[in-house]
Design a protein around this motif. Structure first.
Motif, PDB file in Angstrom:
ATOM      1  N   THR A  79       0.865  -1.178   0.000  1.00  0.00           N
ATOM      2  CA  THR A  79       0.000   0.000   0.000  1.00  0.00           C
ATOM      3  C   THR A  79       0.904   1.232   0.000  1.00  0.00           C
ATOM      4  N   ILE A 143      -7.596   7.584   4.684  1.00  0.00           N
ATOM      5  CA  ILE A 143      -6.657   6.458   4.798  1.00  0.00           C
ATOM      6  C   ILE A 143      -6.639   5.969   6.245  1.00  0.00           C
ATOM      7  N   PRO A 144      -6.731   4.649   6.463  1.00  0.00           N
ATOM      8  CA  PRO A 144      -6.671   4.160   7.853  1.00  0.00           C
ATOM      9  C   PRO A 144      -5.304   4.448   8.503  1.00  0.00           C
ATOM     10  N   ASP A 146      -1.830   3.953  10.363  1.00  0.00           N
ATOM     11  CA  ASP A 146      -0.793   2.893  10.344  1.00  0.00           C
ATOM     12  C   ASP A 146      -1.045   1.823   9.279  1.00  0.00           C
ATOM     13  N   SER A 147      -1.417   2.242   8.058  1.00  0.00           N
ATOM     14  CA  SER A 147      -1.783   1.248   7.040  1.00  0.00           C
ATOM     15  C   SER A 147      -0.919   1.297   5.777  1.00  0.00           C
ATOM     16  N   ASP A 149       2.594   1.260   3.510  1.00  0.00           N
ATOM     17  CA  ASP A 149       3.947   0.685   3.503  1.00  0.00           C
ATOM     18  C   ASP A 149       5.014   1.682   3.060  1.00  0.00           C
ATOM     19  N   VAL A 175      -0.504   7.901   9.023  1.00  0.00           N
ATOM     20  CA  VAL A 175      -0.982   6.802   8.164  1.00  0.00           C
ATOM     21  C   VAL A 175       0.110   5.774   7.828  1.00  0.00           C
ATOM     22  N   LYS A 177       2.839   2.903   8.410  1.00  0.00           N
ATOM     23  CA  LYS A 177       3.040   1.797   9.363  1.00  0.00           C
ATOM     24  C   LYS A 177       4.365   2.003  10.103  1.00  0.00           C
TER      25      LYS A 177
END
Length: 266
Positions: A79, A143-144, A146-147, A149, A175, A177
């Motif tokens: 992502t 955007i969720p 910690d989602s 990359d 956002v 991770k």
């Protein structure tokens, strides 16, 4: 040919003299007007140039091996957030080259976002594009937490007022991770573009306005490092990329200086 390293470009005596002479700043009234009309000016830029101004950036995966290296296993779906996607010059080559990615993409200019949505390669199954002012619109609305990359921040931060740059990095941090990176590339100190500004274009230290009202900041390695570290990131790579572009038609050799960096969320 290009070289990477930690030493800034050395100016010629003529260049140093030109920069030393150019100390008059644009009036405070005009500066406030440019800040207020920043979105309008970028929208007009895309209206004039449509999708023709920037070339598709097929160099992204070459320059940033991390786009492939950040996978933990071969077919892992990545992502990505492209912060400041313009008309998709980076977005669409990535979607074509890598079938295993989902890209969030946002831009300040509503017109640029519309161009992305009209592109034949745009698919809501593979990307989500939205209009966003990174200095004040919360990315968590789209955007969720910690989602993501990888975040790409390519020739974006330089267009933002230096006093607000930290807000962009803070927004992105939410956002990303933990353990993942922001990949950065932008204008470096003494790039040819900085030396071409005529007097009357200076907004502040290393900060200039173009004739169309869009603005550009020229980064030093130290400034960028402090900016990211103050928002909790760890520095992985941060260096100047110096190259010479040859304009054969005009028989000119032009020094280009970029800052190419990678910062990690702990």
């Amino acid at each position: 040919s290009q070289k990477k390293g930690h030493s800034a470009r050395v100016l010629s005596p003529e260049e140093a003299e030109k920069l030393a002479k150019d100390q008059v700043l644009v009036s405070e009234f005009k500066q406030l007007k440019l800040e207020k009309e920043a979105q309008k000016n970028w929208d007009l830029f895309y209206k004039r140039n449509s999708t023709n101004f920037f070339k598709d950036r097929h160099w992204t995966t070459r320059e940033f091996q991390e786009l492939k290296a950040c996978r933990e296993f071969a077919d892992q779906k990545l992502t990505i957030l492209e912060a400041g996607c313009g008309v998709g010059n980076c977005l669409f080559p990535l979607l074509e080259e890598d079938k295993n990615i989902f890209i969030y993409a946002c831009d300040f200019s509503p017109r640029a976002v519309e161009y992305v949505k009209k592109n034949a390669l745009y698919s809501t199954e593979r990307c989500k594009v939205f209009q966003c002012d990174l200095t004040k619109d919360d990315l968590l609305d789209n955007i969720p937490a910690d989602s993501v990359d990888v975040v790409t921040l390519i020739f974006v931060l330089s267009a933002i007022h230096p006093d607000k740059m930290h807000l962009v990095l803070r927004n992105i941090y939410k956002v990303l991770k933990p353990g993942k990176c922001v990949l950065f590339r932008d204008y470096g100190l003494y790039d040819h573009a900085m030396l071409r500004f005529k007097s009357g274009s200076k907004l502040g230290e290393k900060f200039y306005v173009r004739q169309d009202g869009t603005r550009s900041y020229f980064f030093t390695e130290e400034f960028l490092s402090q900016l990211f570290k103050a928002e909790g990131y760890e520095q992985v790579v941060n260096e100047y990329v110096q190259r010479e572009t040859v304009n054969r038609k005009e028989d000119l050799r032009v020094p280009r200086v970029f800052l190419q960096s990678k910062f990690q969320k702990p």
